[in-house]
Design a protein around this motif. Sequence first.
Motif, PDB file in Angstrom:
ATOM      1  N   ASP A 898      62.808   9.287  43.878  1.00 11.35           N
ATOM      2  CA  ASP A 898      64.224   9.036  44.108  1.00 11.35           C
ATOM      3  C   ASP A 898      64.344   7.554  44.476  1.00 11.35           C
ATOM      4  OD1 ASP A 898      66.788   8.806  44.844  1.00 11.35           O
ATOM      5  OD2 ASP A 898      66.647  10.114  46.611  1.00 11.35           O
ATOM      6  N   VAL A 899      64.938   6.789  43.577  1.00 11.37           N
ATOM      7  CA  VAL A 899      64.918   5.341  43.778  1.00 11.37           C
ATOM      8  C   VAL A 899      65.713   4.912  44.992  1.00 11.37           C
ATOM      9  CG1 VAL A 899      64.443   4.739  41.406  1.00 11.37           C
ATOM     10  CG2 VAL A 899      66.809   5.069  42.142  1.00 11.37           C
ATOM     11  N   LYS A 900      66.481   5.806  45.550  1.00  8.16           N
ATOM     12  CA  LYS A 900      67.285   5.390  46.703  1.00  8.16           C
ATOM     13  C   LYS A 900      66.575   5.702  48.020  1.00  8.16           C
ATOM     14  CE  LYS A 900      71.518   6.097  44.154  1.00  8.16           C
ATOM     15  NZ  LYS A 900      70.829   6.747  43.022  1.00  8.16           N
ATOM     16  N   SER A 901      65.547   6.477  47.919  1.00  9.13           N
ATOM     17  CA  SER A 901      64.878   6.893  49.148  1.00  9.13           C
ATOM     18  C   SER A 901      64.074   5.728  49.724  1.00  9.13           C
ATOM     19  CB  SER A 901      63.939   8.055  48.842  1.00  9.13           C
ATOM     20  OG  SER A 901      63.009   8.200  49.875  1.00  9.13           O
ATOM     21  N   THR A 902      63.950   5.716  51.024  1.00  8.50           N
ATOM     22  CA  THR A 902      63.149   4.648  51.642  1.00  8.50           C
ATOM     23  C   THR A 902      61.873   5.216  52.246  1.00  8.50           C
ATOM     24  OG1 THR A 902      64.384   4.952  53.667  1.00  8.50           O
ATOM     25  CG2 THR A 902      65.112   3.194  52.198  1.00  8.50           C
ATOM     26  N   THR A 903      61.664   6.488  52.049  1.00  5.18           N
ATOM     27  CA  THR A 903      60.433   7.058  52.590  1.00  5.18           C
ATOM     28  C   THR A 903      59.471   7.340  51.453  1.00  5.18           C
ATOM     29  OG1 THR A 903      61.396   9.229  52.439  1.00  5.18           O
ATOM     30  CG2 THR A 903      61.576   8.107  54.553  1.00  5.18           C
ATOM     31  N   LEU A 904      58.266   7.626  51.856  1.00  2.00           N
ATOM     32  CA  LEU A 904      57.265   7.949  50.859  1.00  2.00           C
ATOM     33  C   LEU A 904      57.621   9.273  50.217  1.00  2.00           C
ATOM     34  CD1 LEU A 904      53.870   7.129  52.542  1.00  2.00           C
ATOM     35  CD2 LEU A 904      55.094   5.840  50.809  1.00  2.00           C
ATOM     36  N   PRO A 905      57.406   9.386  48.935  1.00  2.96           N
ATOM     37  CA  PRO A 905      57.618  10.697  48.314  1.00  2.96           C
ATOM     38  C   PRO A 905      56.580  11.680  48.828  1.00  2.96           C
ATOM     39  CG  PRO A 905      56.577   9.184  46.776  1.00  2.96           C
ATOM     40  CD  PRO A 905      56.870   8.406  48.012  1.00  2.96           C
ATOM     41  N   ALA A 906      56.903  12.927  48.724  1.00  4.05           N
ATOM     42  CA  ALA A 906      55.958  13.933  49.182  1.00  4.05           C
ATOM     43  C   ALA A 906      54.732  13.898  48.282  1.00  4.05           C
ATOM     44  CB  ALA A 906      56.601  15.304  49.127  1.00  4.05           C
ATOM     45  N   ALA A 907      53.559  13.937  48.916  1.00  4.53           N
ATOM     46  CA  ALA A 907      52.332  13.879  48.142  1.00  4.53           C
ATOM     47  C   ALA A 907      52.100  15.203  47.448  1.00  4.53           C
ATOM     48  CB  ALA A 907      51.163  13.567  49.060  1.00  4.53           C
ATOM     49  N   VAL A 908      51.289  15.179  46.448  1.00  4.61           N
ATOM     50  CA  VAL A 908      50.872  16.422  45.818  1.00  4.61           C
ATOM     51  C   VAL A 908      49.398  16.615  46.083  1.00  4.61           C
ATOM     52  CG1 VAL A 908      52.620  16.342  44.043  1.00  4.61           C
ATOM     53  CG2 VAL A 908      50.409  15.273  43.631  1.00  4.61           C
ATOM     54  N   ARG A 909      48.944  17.790  45.867  1.00  3.38           N
ATOM     55  CA  ARG A 909      47.538  18.038  46.145  1.00  3.38           C
ATOM     56  C   ARG A 909      46.691  17.199  45.218  1.00  3.38           C
ATOM     57  NH1 ARG A 909      46.732  24.370  47.230  1.00  3.38           N
ATOM     58  NH2 ARG A 909      44.680  23.550  47.691  1.00  3.38           N
ATOM     59  N   CYS A 910      45.644  16.761  45.791  1.00  2.13           N
ATOM     60  CA  CYS A 910      44.848  15.786  45.075  1.00  2.13           C
ATOM     61  C   CYS A 910      43.918  16.497  44.113  1.00  2.13           C
ATOM     62  CB  CYS A 910      44.066  14.967  46.083  1.00  2.13           C
ATOM     63  SG  CYS A 910      43.367  13.516  45.382  1.00  2.13           S
ATOM     64  N   SER A 911      44.456  16.813  42.990  1.00  2.84           N
ATOM     65  CA  SER A 911      43.669  17.545  42.013  1.00  2.84           C
ATOM     66  C   SER A 911      44.101  17.134  40.629  1.00  2.84           C
ATOM     67  CB  SER A 911      43.877  19.040  42.207  1.00  2.84           C
ATOM     68  OG  SER A 911      43.420  19.724  41.067  1.00  2.84           O
ATOM     69  N   GLU A 912      43.176  17.125  39.726  1.00  5.63           N
ATOM     70  CA  GLU A 912      43.516  16.692  38.391  1.00  5.63           C
ATOM     71  C   GLU A 912      44.540  17.610  37.761  1.00  5.63           C
ATOM     72  OE1 GLU A 912      40.311  16.546  35.643  1.00  5.63           O
ATOM     73  OE2 GLU A 912      41.370  15.189  34.297  1.00  5.63           O
ATOM     74  N   SER A 913      44.474  18.853  38.199  1.00  9.27           N
ATOM     75  CA  SER A 913      45.399  19.798  37.595  1.00  9.27           C
ATOM     76  C   SER A 913      46.844  19.470  37.932  1.00  9.27           C
ATOM     77  CB  SER A 913      45.062  21.200  38.079  1.00  9.27           C
ATOM     78  OG  SER A 913      45.212  21.244  39.477  1.00  9.27           O
ATOM     79  N   ARG A 914      46.996  18.648  38.935  1.00  9.50           N
ATOM     80  CA  ARG A 914      48.362  18.298  39.337  1.00  9.50           C
ATOM     81  C   ARG A 914      48.927  17.170  38.499  1.00  9.50           C
ATOM     82  NH1 ARG A 914      49.514  22.620  42.632  1.00  9.50           N
ATOM     83  NH2 ARG A 914      47.461  23.220  43.379  1.00  9.50           N
ATOM     84  N   LEU A 915      48.081  16.576  37.731  1.00  2.81           N
ATOM     85  CA  LEU A 915      48.570  15.475  36.916  1.00  2.81           C
ATOM     86  C   LEU A 915      49.177  16.030  35.640  1.00  2.81           C
ATOM     87  CD1 LEU A 915      45.457  13.207  37.296  1.00  2.81           C
ATOM     88  CD2 LEU A 915      47.647  12.924  38.429  1.00  2.81           C
ATOM     89  N   SER A 916      50.196  15.389  35.253  1.00  2.00           N
ATOM     90  CA  SER A 916      50.804  15.862  34.014  1.00  2.00           C
ATOM     91  C   SER A 916      50.926  14.689  33.055  1.00  2.00           C
ATOM     92  CB  SER A 916      52.189  16.445  34.291  1.00  2.00           C
ATOM     93  OG  SER A 916      53.033  15.420  34.747  1.00  2.00           O
ATOM     94  N   GLU A 917      50.944  15.015  31.823  1.00  2.00           N
ATOM     95  CA  GLU A 917      51.006  13.961  30.815  1.00  2.00           C
ATOM     96  C   GLU A 917      52.297  13.175  30.897  1.00  2.00           C
ATOM     97  OE1 GLU A 917      50.348  15.581  27.002  1.00  2.00           O
ATOM     98  OE2 GLU A 917      48.167  15.744  27.282  1.00  2.00           O
ATOM     99  N   GLU A 918      53.308  13.803  31.434  1.00  2.00           N
ATOM    100  CA  GLU A 918      54.592  13.098  31.493  1.00  2.00           C
ATOM    101  C   GLU A 918      54.735  12.320  32.795  1.00  2.00           C
ATOM    102  OE1 GLU A 918      55.368  16.991  31.284  1.00  2.00           O
ATOM    103  OE2 GLU A 918      53.989  16.417  29.687  1.00  2.00           O
ATOM    104  N   GLY A 919      53.747  12.417  33.623  1.00  2.00           N
ATOM    105  CA  GLY A 919      53.932  11.859  34.966  1.00  2.00           C
ATOM    106  C   GLY A 919      53.274  10.519  35.167  1.00  2.00           C
ATOM    107  N   VAL A 920      53.709   9.903  36.208  1.00  2.00           N
ATOM    108  CA  VAL A 920      53.058   8.690  36.688  1.00  2.00           C
ATOM    109  C   VAL A 920      52.704   8.960  38.139  1.00  2.00           C
ATOM    110  CG1 VAL A 920      53.367   6.254  37.204  1.00  2.00           C
ATOM    111  CG2 VAL A 920      54.391   7.227  35.145  1.00  2.00           C
ATOM    112  N   PHE A 921      51.464   8.731  38.484  1.00  2.00           N
ATOM    113  CA  PHE A 921      51.025   9.064  39.842  1.00  2.00           C
ATOM    114  C   PHE A 921      50.363   7.865  40.487  1.00  2.00           C
ATOM    115  CE2 PHE A 921      51.217  13.002  37.573  1.00  2.00           C
ATOM    116  CZ  PHE A 921      51.782  13.883  38.477  1.00  2.00           C
ATOM    117  N   LEU A 922      50.523   7.801  41.784  1.00  2.00           N
ATOM    118  CA  LEU A 922      49.849   6.757  42.550  1.00  2.00           C
ATOM    119  C   LEU A 922      48.823   7.440  43.426  1.00  2.00           C
ATOM    120  CD1 LEU A 922      49.856   3.726  43.256  1.00  2.00           C
ATOM    121  CD2 LEU A 922      51.336   4.315  45.169  1.00  2.00           C
TER     122      LEU A 922
END
Lengths: 1001, 767
Positions: A898-922
Amino acid sequence: MSQQGYVATPPYSQSQPGIDSPPHYGHYGDPSHATSPPGVMKPVGGLGAAAPGVMASPGPPPPGLQHLGQNGAHASGHSPQRFPGPPPVNSTAPSYAQHQPCTQSSYPSPVSTSSVAHLGSQLSQLQINNYGSGVPPPSQGPPGPPPAASFQAPPRPLQTSILQPGSQVLPPPPTTLNGPGASSLSPPGPRQDGLPGPPPLGAQYQPPPPPGPALGVGYPPPPHQAAHYGPQMAGTQLSYSGGFAGGAAQMAGPPPPPKKLDPDSIPSPIQVIESDRATRGGQVYATNTRGQVPPLVTTDCVIQDQGNASPRYIRCTTYCFPCTSDMAKQAQIPLAAVIKPFATIPSNETPLYLVNHGENGPVRCNRCKAYMCPFMQFIEGGRRYQCGFCSCVNDVPPFYFQHLDHIGRRLDHYEKPELSLGSYEFVATLDYCRKNKPPSPPAFIFMIDVSYSNIKNGLVKLICEELKTVLEKLPKEEQEETSAIRVGFITYNKVLHFFNVKSNLAQPQMLVVTDVGEVFVPLLDGFLVNYQESQSVIHNLLDQIPELFADSNENETVFVPVIQAGMEALKEAECPGKLYIFHSSLPTAEAPGKLKNRDDKKLVNTDKEKILFQPQTSVYDSLAKDCVTHGCSVTIFLFPSQYVDVASLGLVPQLTGGTLYKYNNFQMHLDSQQFLNDLRHDIEKKIGFDAIMRVRTSTGFRATDFFGGIFMNNTTDVEMAAIDCDKAVTVEFKHDDKLSEDSGALLQCAVLYTTIGGQRRLRIHNLGLSCSSQLADLYKSCETDALINFFAKSAFKAVLHQPLKVIREILVNQTAHMLACYRKNCASPSAASQLILPDSMKILPVYMNCLLKNCVLLSRPEISTDERAYQRQLVMTMSVADSQLFFYPQLLPIHTLDVKSTTLPAAVRCSESRLSEEGVFLLANGLNMFLWLGVSSPPELIQGIFNVPSFAHINTDMTLLPEVGSPHSHQLRMIMSMIQRKRPYSMKEKSNKQWKSFSEP
Amino acid sequence: MTTYLEFIQQNEERDGVRFSWNLWPSSRLEATRMVVPLACLLTPLKERPDLPPVQYEPVFCSRPTCKAVLNPLCQVDYQAKLWACNFCFQRNQFPPAYAGISEVNQPAELMPQFSTIEYVVQRGPQSPLIFLYVVDTCLEEDDLQALKESLQMSLSLLPPEALVGLITFGRMVQVHELSCEGISKSYVFRGTKDLTAKQIQDMLGLSKPAMPMQQARPVQPQEHPFVSSRFLQPIHKIDMTLTDLLGELQRDPWPVTQGKRPLRSTGVALSIAVGLLEGTFPNTGARIMLFTGGPPTQGPGMVVGDELKVPIRSWHDIEKDNARFMKKATKHYEMLAQRTAANGHCIDIYACALDQTGLLEMKCCTNLTGGHMVMGDSFNTSLFKQTFQRIFSKDFNGDFRMAFGATLEVKTSRELKVAGAIGPCVSLNVKGPCVSENELGVGGTSQWKICGLDPTSTLGIYFEVINQHNAPIPQGSRGAIQFVTQYQHSSTQKRIRVTTIARNWADVQSQLQLIEAAFDQEAAAVLMARLGVFRAESEEGPDVLRWLDRQLIRLCQKFGQYNKEDPTSFRLSDAFSLYPQFMFHLRRSPFLQVFNNSPDESSYYRHHFARQDLTQSLIMIQPILYSYSFHGPPEPVLLDSSSILADRILLMDTFFQIVIYLGETIAQWQKAGYQDMPEYENFKHLLQAPLDDAQEILQARFPMPRYVHTEHGGSQARFLLSKVNPSQTHNNLYAWGQETGAPILTDDVSLQVFMDHLKKLAVSNAC
């Protein structure tokens, strides 16, 4: 049995009559380990044999084979029925199938199978599944059944998580108790396609158990505690289920579509973090109660010192110590504190008060020498006080007398920080100074490797340019205008060049010392100077250094003489200080500490692997010792392009409280920013010199082992040439007597040090822990993050002496034992195949797995020896927050930002399965930051971040995000800087288009 | 023939040689009975403005063991173009260049007036002079300032192509690199660690490029190795840099706590200087000039610890074997000196401090290499400044009065052998047919190396007659000696100076009168004194005195005329008349007496005694005393307490001191200010006269003497009173009952008592 080796007291062995192993374990150096019978090392066998001893008293009849078999059959047989959701979609990894035989064989003896054994094997199963020897890590993320399906309604409202074999479909009971967590519930739909959206917190939560007598085997939360926790109860008591179903599932034999462990059924660290953040974040946490569990390190809150040290300074593995050593042995939970005495305190919290007790020095207990603190009990109208640590009754010195009020408290209780606060500082008198002389302000010496390659790649020029600005920001006392720190400069290749930069010189003078065999300091006056006074000469020098050596073609370097030179300079100047060494190659020139290239991949995965982590010669050890003796801390910036033997070079910074920074294949245009950030941060950070730390405890237990950037001459004094705000020392405690629930367990950590202004101070941190004779209390007060910190440090220390295989087994076994003990003593009886996790430890298996996957413990030849040695060393000084992030990296979805938010986005579990081809992850782990770009990530996002039209145009070499004026770019950079802010190391930023392995299974 | 006096003088002026005997006893037995050995004082580079060097190579005798140089004494067969060597009688062909030779067309070396001749030879590359300054920085501020100025001044005196280097030392030793710009760079060494030459060269980065250099040299003889130029640079290139560098020189920055001496690493500094030159310019003329302001206090070569409460060793300590560091330090410096000498370099020591600086230990550095030793109180005195300046004085040709790397070879005719030499030289250990088995001084060789010498450097060379008594030498035949000195002239030319002398043989039995007359008592006194001083270096003082006494008594017995057991009948001929008196003063001199002298002073005095020429040496043995009065022109007077009169001004020259002493009355007059009154202008002139004369001496002398101006009763008068013969003492003053002279408060024997004893012993049979 040797599980106890590095982690905790050896409970197994002592209660084990059947096993003939030497009575003394616990020492890695003990050669008996190497020769102990191999059978002993086997986790299953060992545990199995141990079981009778451990389980002797309560002993619920183990379900045994029947149960196991039933479970297995049950799981396999019924799972289709029970999974109404889509079947495993992309169960592509065949690795499970490979392991089946092996798993089966590990459960051969149903008779001896106890819950401990079971657990152990389950865990080791996990282990095997993921890292079978030589087997590439399986793709971890076959999205199992929809998460919701994995939840079961627990049979009993326990404070525990129960993992049932197989997955059971139970609709998540709607709960109102989840607070903010509930609001972030997302429909299960999106998650079915594997997109890790916001974690379905609510889904994993169970309705809170009604506290009270209804609990049978579990422990009833004591009413006062419940009251105390107040609203937090809901969060902490939430138990959830799911998890290690796979273990049981596999036992059923190879079903045609191999059943996998459902990743979503494993307790989610993200969820735990988020829920703690939700319940305790942003609140005021007062440290007025003994033994209360602080918020997690990931939770931001304001900490108010009300008599115990802030968790920023001290965190414990458990905040409730077992009363007896038997109990401690039974639970095998390590009793340890992670102390970060110079932790940075946010500006909204009160800085430490400085107490001056005059020329006699701080008031101390006559017997145990503990410093005046809130644990001292004043009696006899204030004329005497009883020490809370050793119970000795002391006279109050006349100048310190004060009357007591009606509740026996001194009238000036709130006026004196040492009576009312957990942390404060004393002014130290001359008795506390070296040679009874007031210390001189410390000095920084910059030592630059000017060998050919460093000149060639522009590094020397970069450093010299940077020093000009960074020297302006030398740390100073708050009230001072300029820094008292003096600076000196040395360059070196095969020989050393000292520089005279005395302020009255027209130009600097260079003094070459070629006698590297017996190095010495050629000058005193003019070498260490005040930067402000000698500024012009120093700038002149820094301008000239790159040119001076421009024609040099010297490739060889020395290393030990460089440190010796710095140390000698500080010794001659009689001041503590810090050496900044900018080094890039293996020191092969003829000099003490000369190193050979010994990087031998053949040693990996053998018992000799430990050699790779040990220094090549003993010179480094004794050098470190000398450095500590003279208060000389060494920080090294390494720029290796090949093997440089970090294990040897890094020893000195590690033992002297310095930091090792490493930039592999340093390239000016890519890596300079990261390096400069690190350099700036390191120079500016808060630091104390020439420190001695002493941890005092109340009677009944004592500190037995210390881990960190420290040096120990005896068993009690922790010597540190320097300690800065990022360094933590982990201290392990052992019982030597009984503890009483009334008096609790008290800690006092005193650090005697020299400030950057050259004053001698004592920093005192006090912490009171509660004690209990109930195991349940103990389990309730554990902190997984601190446990992992302890486990990591003790395991990484053990790496030097023991084969990695043994260490991994010990870790697995101890984890298993801790959980088994809980299951046996605190949880109500349940199916043996159920993994029952205490609430405070529910993510311990996950974290432990992450630890086991760390490249230090995992022998993979493709990871360079240097990198492993580097990480090993890094972890040794990590604080809880750092180790948490390091072992469980933060994975943030950027595409849903959310480009208006000033907080960190909620993290996702650190697993490859959480990555999606449409996503960008840090992804950030404290060392590196990766931006992962899915193949089909939205072009507008890519345009926004990289200012290139499409995925294909992205240059993955870059290490800095381009500054694009778009909101996405702005937001991403803000997030990155927020993550970076609290971290000691500047993270290397990398964009990855593809990227495989991850931490979580 | 003229008198022997003139002959001697003529010989000295022409050849720089003075023999103790100018007629040589013809057999070994007789020679030994003459007490004073056959010896000579040789001044190899005596200035000869009238002797232009010849620009060709000398002609050598072809016999490999001889190699004597063609000289006027050789017999020449002009027809056959042959010459016979007068030492080995080898007949030699003249080289082709001498084809045109004939009785009327003789080369210079055959003419009798060219008994001394100098050749300029072109051999090998010419190497520049090298001056390596080794400077102590543990000095007081003003001392250091004065030294810096002197050093800066000296740069202007050096020839522009001379190479200079700078090493400074204190607690550390710094070798300054002179070629760098922008930043001054120096290599630093720990002052406590002794390093081998190889280590030093490695650490200075001199050794590595030397390897390819040696390989490349035959192909391409470059002017100079690049490496060396970092530390030794031609003065014209780095004049400014070095001036600045010297200007910025700071006092040693290491703190010196109360009650401690500064840590001074002289031993290592010198070792590094030697190693540096050894590695870069072996066998090239080079001066290492050490300027030190105190004793070495650490590392190899330390002389005293840094605790001020422990004083530096005195003679008393040395006798008691209490000098802890002396032996070790001496050994260190001796080794350095040997190495330096082997490389043909020389070491100067300029020690300026009020206390001792360890010259005793370091003396070998100068003594073996022919360097200068200068001792002063402070660098901020004219004594040092002018002495230092005088090092760079130039001769009539505009060349420095210094020469380097000389080799002195002595060849003798068959009846003679060479027994040794005493002077600023080291043995080259060249055995040959003319080397005697007996050693006097540095013997066992026919060649010596003199690394640094100047026109006044003088060696005592001792011979032995080996002709047996029963093999008489034909009447009228002559013995010959040839001195061949090869050296590097200050103009960097290689030169060879050849001096060939011959003396008649005489049969002692029949020609004792003649031999007596040919005795050169001055030369003999100096030569005997050198032997005595040489012995004193290794023996106990009293033993040396006893030896000297016995020699004197034996000489008197041999040459005196007396009736047995009748002291009053004792007479000595004119040729011997002064000799006992010289011996008397020698016994009292600081060369043999250590009382009242520190070990450093003794070393200093002995150093100069062993290298000055005859005139100066005699002044040192028996100082000259001039008297100024209204009674007549200035006159030399007896060095006797009776010469100290109230109405006289005395000027004493002891070589090391110039003392002007105003008699009691004169001093009173001066106090009364008579010299300022026009009517007493003569008094003013009288006061001025000794000053002018003193100035003249000061101008010429090296090293600059200590100038003392004192008066009757002044504390400095002790310089005079300690020298004069104590003919009047508190013991005999009233017995003499005379008003003249000044009593000396001493128990020393006077010359009269000495002579009386001598006579008694000479005439007695006991000896």
